[in-house]
Design a protein around this motif. Structure first.
Motif, PDB file in Angstrom:
ATOM      1  N   UNK A  81       3.379   3.524   3.426  1.00  0.00           N
ATOM      2  CA  UNK A  81       4.066   4.087   2.259  1.00  0.00           C
ATOM      3  C   UNK A  81       4.603   2.965   1.372  1.00  0.00           C
ATOM      4  N   UNK A  82       5.243   1.968   1.967  1.00  0.00           N
ATOM      5  CA  UNK A  82       5.797   0.856   1.188  1.00  0.00           C
ATOM      6  C   UNK A  82       4.696   0.128   0.422  1.00  0.00           C
ATOM      7  N   UNK A  83       3.605  -0.166   1.113  1.00  0.00           N
ATOM      8  CA  UNK A  83       2.492  -0.865   0.463  1.00  0.00           C
ATOM      9  C   UNK A  83       1.901  -0.063  -0.674  1.00  0.00           C
ATOM     10  N   UNK A  84       1.766   1.249  -0.473  1.00  0.00           N
ATOM     11  CA  UNK A  84       1.198   2.108  -1.513  1.00  0.00           C
ATOM     12  C   UNK A  84       2.119   2.191  -2.725  1.00  0.00           C
ATOM     13  N   UNK A 124      16.130   7.889   2.000  1.00  0.00           N
ATOM     14  CA  UNK A 124      16.005   7.330   3.346  1.00  0.00           C
ATOM     15  C   UNK A 124      14.859   8.041   4.054  1.00  0.00           C
ATOM     16  N   UNK A 125      13.851   7.277   4.438  1.00  0.00           N
ATOM     17  CA  UNK A 125      12.681   7.830   5.116  1.00  0.00           C
ATOM     18  C   UNK A 125      12.794   7.533   6.604  1.00  0.00           C
ATOM     19  N   UNK A 126      12.897   8.594   7.408  1.00  0.00           N
ATOM     20  CA  UNK A 126      12.973   8.456   8.858  1.00  0.00           C
ATOM     21  C   UNK A 126      11.559   8.296   9.393  1.00  0.00           C
ATOM     22  N   UNK A 127      11.196   7.075   9.755  1.00  0.00           N
ATOM     23  CA  UNK A 127       9.826   6.779  10.168  1.00  0.00           C
ATOM     24  C   UNK A 127       9.796   6.216  11.576  1.00  0.00           C
ATOM     25  N   UNK A 128      10.593   6.818  12.449  1.00  0.00           N
ATOM     26  CA  UNK A 128      10.652   6.373  13.847  1.00  0.00           C
ATOM     27  C   UNK A 128       9.868   7.339  14.719  1.00  0.00           C
ATOM     28  N   UNK A 129       9.568   6.915  15.924  1.00  0.00           N
ATOM     29  CA  UNK A 129       8.831   7.768  16.862  1.00  0.00           C
ATOM     30  C   UNK A 129       9.743   8.895  17.362  1.00  0.00           C
ATOM     31  N   UNK A 130       9.158  10.060  17.684  1.00  0.00           N
ATOM     32  CA  UNK A 130       9.971  11.212  18.106  1.00  0.00           C
ATOM     33  C   UNK A 130      10.896  10.919  19.280  1.00  0.00           C
ATOM     34  N   UNK A 131      10.477  10.030  20.177  1.00  0.00           N
ATOM     35  CA  UNK A 131      11.290   9.772  21.372  1.00  0.00           C
ATOM     36  C   UNK A 131      12.576   9.008  21.083  1.00  0.00           C
ATOM     37  N   UNK A 132      12.682   8.411  19.892  1.00  0.00           N
ATOM     38  CA  UNK A 132      13.923   7.694  19.563  1.00  0.00           C
ATOM     39  C   UNK A 132      14.702   8.367  18.430  1.00  0.00           C
ATOM     40  N   UNK A 133      14.189   9.496  17.930  1.00  0.00           N
ATOM     41  CA  UNK A 133      14.842  10.135  16.783  1.00  0.00           C
ATOM     42  C   UNK A 133      16.244  10.625  17.134  1.00  0.00           C
ATOM     43  N   UNK A 135      10.103  13.094  -3.746  1.00  0.00           N
ATOM     44  CA  UNK A 135       9.303  13.085  -2.518  1.00  0.00           C
ATOM     45  C   UNK A 135       7.813  13.152  -2.836  1.00  0.00           C
ATOM     46  N   UNK A 136       7.446  13.991  -3.795  1.00  0.00           N
ATOM     47  CA  UNK A 136       6.038  14.111  -4.176  1.00  0.00           C
ATOM     48  C   UNK A 136       5.513  12.783  -4.729  1.00  0.00           C
ATOM     49  N   UNK A 137       6.327  12.107  -5.546  1.00  0.00           N
ATOM     50  CA  UNK A 137       5.905  10.822  -6.101  1.00  0.00           C
ATOM     51  C   UNK A 137       5.663   9.801  -4.995  1.00  0.00           C
ATOM     52  N   UNK A 138       6.525   9.808  -3.985  1.00  0.00           N
ATOM     53  CA  UNK A 138       6.374   8.868  -2.864  1.00  0.00           C
ATOM     54  C   UNK A 138       5.127   9.198  -2.058  1.00  0.00           C
ATOM     55  N   UNK A 139       4.952  10.471  -1.728  1.00  0.00           N
ATOM     56  CA  UNK A 139       3.874  10.862  -0.820  1.00  0.00           C
ATOM     57  C   UNK A 139       2.503  10.875  -1.482  1.00  0.00           C
ATOM     58  N   UNK A 140       2.440  11.142  -2.786  1.00  0.00           N
ATOM     59  CA  UNK A 140       1.126  11.109  -3.448  1.00  0.00           C
ATOM     60  C   UNK A 140       0.594   9.681  -3.553  1.00  0.00           C
ATOM     61  N   UNK A 141       1.465   8.694  -3.336  1.00  0.00           N
ATOM     62  CA  UNK A 141       0.986   7.310  -3.295  1.00  0.00           C
ATOM     63  C   UNK A 141       0.075   7.077  -2.092  1.00  0.00           C
ATOM     64  N   UNK A 142       0.219   7.902  -1.042  1.00  0.00           N
ATOM     65  CA  UNK A 142      -0.613   7.737   0.163  1.00  0.00           C
ATOM     66  C   UNK A 142      -1.623   8.865   0.329  1.00  0.00           C
ATOM     67  N   UNK A 143      -1.782   9.725  -0.686  1.00  0.00           N
ATOM     68  CA  UNK A 143      -2.760  10.802  -0.574  1.00  0.00           C
ATOM     69  C   UNK A 143      -2.319  12.062  -1.280  1.00  0.00           C
TER      70      UNK A 143
END
Length: 285
Positions: free
Chosen positions: A20-23, A70-79, A164-172
């Motif tokens: 996401x950051x790179x996109x 704030x984008x929560x991008x951690x694995x489910x086991x540590x959320x 959110x749409x602007x952020x996510x459409x950067x990756x698809x």
């Protein structure tokens, strides 16, 4: 695509955060100075700083307090641990200075669970300034060809959704769903790339068994899959119709499709996706 003015932070600096950051940077939606990430690994922090020029730190609290999104991008086991930390932080720092949008890409974590942790120590007015969006992305997001399904909570405004749409459409591509439908989204698009890889794997193995080299079988299969998807997109005809046009009576394709029908492959694929949806429901419950 319009440039965002918000400061965006990632809690968790793994592959999805990097994608996401790179996109965002490559598309000119955000500058590196607007992005921040937290990760426990000093090596990962250094990688994100050196590769993308973003501020990378060890402390989740620093990202949470300093960013508008704030984008929560951690694995489910540590959320659980992350949400508890952020909930405690909110209780200590109420009210927040400004509205803060929470976007979770943590697989299988329902909005209610995030609300239970983040809203526990704050009142309804403060919670209204902390909207939450849950996202189900898939791995082609890593090459900016992803498909994401999103669901929003009661505090999300049209402006929040637009960010959110602007952020996510950067990756698809992005579609909005009721949260109850996200398990089906998980089954179809979240797990979907694996089904495609499975088909490709089988086609390559078949080509090799028929005497082709692995490299030739791979090249034939990959271009065929890419070409079929492109044809489907550009012709905008139902897949059943395009399949019918390829399937001449008494021909080679009909011989292959007959085997697939005899083995009830379509029925098994539907059963497989149903099992994936059921498991997604179990995991998010």
């Amino acid at each position: 695509m319009d440039k965002l003015t918000q400061k965006i932070g990632f809690i968790g600096g793994g592959n999805m955060a990097e994608a996401i950051a790179g996109a965002l940077i490559n598309a000119g939606i955000s500058s590196p100075a607007q992005l921040m990430a937290s990760d426990l690994s000093p090596d990962r922090q250094a990688y994100l700083r050196n590769t993308y020029g973003i501020n990378a730190v060890a402390d989740n609290s620093e990202v949470f307090l300093d960013c508008d999104v704030v984008i929560l991008a951690v694995k489910p086991q540590v959320i659980d641990a992350v949400l508890t930390q952020l909930g405690d932080l909110l209780a200590e720092n109420k009210p927040l200075d400004a509205r803060k949008l929470i976007i979770s890409v943590a697989a299988g974590i329902p909005i209610q669970k995030i609300e239970d942790r983040l809203y526990a120590g704050i009142d309804d007015m403060a919670a209204a300034g902390l909207p939450i969006i849950r996202v189900m992305p898939n791995t082609p997001a890593l090459v900016m060809a992803g498909m994401s399904g999103i669901s929003v909570n009661r505090n999300v405004t049209p402006g929040d959704k637009a960010v959110a749409m602007a952020i996510l459409t950067a990756i698809g591509n992005v579609l909005e769903f009721k949260e109850d439908d996200l398990n089906a989204v998980t089954a179809v698009s979240g797990s979907g790339p694996a089904y495609v890889f499975y088909l490709i794997e089988a086609m390559i193995e078949a080509g090799v068994s028929l005497g082709l080299s692995e490299s030739d079988a791979s090249a034939l299969t990959l271009q065929t899959v890419k070409g079929a998807v492109k044809l489907l997109e550009e012709r905008q005809e139902p897949p059943q119709e395009l399949r019918r046009k390829v399937t001449s009576p008494g021909g080679t394709t009909e011989a292959a499709i007959s085997v697939l029908d005899d083995e009830k492959v379509k029925k098994h694929i539907i059963a497989a996706l149903t099992a994936a949806c059921r498991r997604a429901h179990e995991l998010s419950g």
